[in-house]
Scaffold this motif. Structure first.
Motif, PDB file in Angstrom:
ATOM      1  N   HIS A  39      -1.847   0.969  11.881  1.00 19.97           N
ATOM      2  CA  HIS A  39      -2.380   0.960  12.570  1.00 19.97           C
ATOM      3  C   HIS A  39      -3.958   0.401  13.358  1.00 19.97           C
ATOM      4  O   HIS A  39      -4.063   0.399  14.568  1.00 19.97           O
ATOM      5  N   ALA A  86      -5.157   5.134  16.969  1.00 17.94           N
ATOM      6  CA  ALA A  86      -5.439   5.035  15.675  1.00 17.94           C
ATOM      7  C   ALA A  86      -4.877   5.921  13.721  1.00 17.94           C
ATOM      8  O   ALA A  86      -3.622   5.806  13.305  1.00 17.94           O
ATOM      9  N   GLU A  90      -0.820   6.915  12.936  1.00 10.95           N
ATOM     10  CA  GLU A  90      -1.308   5.762  11.955  1.00 10.95           C
ATOM     11  C   GLU A  90       0.623   5.428  11.337  1.00 10.95           C
ATOM     12  O   GLU A  90       0.810   4.694  10.884  1.00 10.95           O
TER      13      GLU A  90
END
Length: 108
Positions: A39, A86, A90
């Motif tokens: 992330h 993100a 992730e």
């Protein structure tokens, strides 16, 4: 990328933060948390693509836009395009190898 365990993060409600070229994490064991590190690596790539300073400017503008609109700081944070990219990717540890330039635009 340099991973640093930072005690001041213990006072915040975050597990990590990417401030180019560093990833600051709250707990030493999070160095092994591949999802968290991925992330933050996504954020490092975003920062590079926007020449670092423009990332922070755009991030702040977007945060305050959503904060005014939603009147909820956590909801505003989760609506930021950089965060949406993100969080969505992730868990895909190969995402950065196939990610296209400025992919965060998809999340605007």
């Amino acid at each position: 990328m340099i991973i640093v365990c930072q005690k001041p993060l213990k006072k915040l409600k975050i597990n990590g933060i990417a401030l180019f070229p560093f990833i600051f994490i709250r707990k030493p064991e999070d160095k092994e948390n591949n999802v968290l590190i991925n992330h933050e690596k996504i954020h490092l790539r975003q920062q590079l693509e926007m020449f670092i300073i423009f990332f922070y400017i755009f991030y702040s503008i977007e945060y305050y836009y959503w904060l005014i609109k939603l009147k909820n700081s956590y909801a505003a944070y989760r609506r930021i395009s950089f965060e949406r990219e993100a969080y969505e990717n992730e868990s895909d540890l190969t995402y950065l190898t196939e990610r296209k330039f400025w992919s965060f635009r998809r999340y605007l």
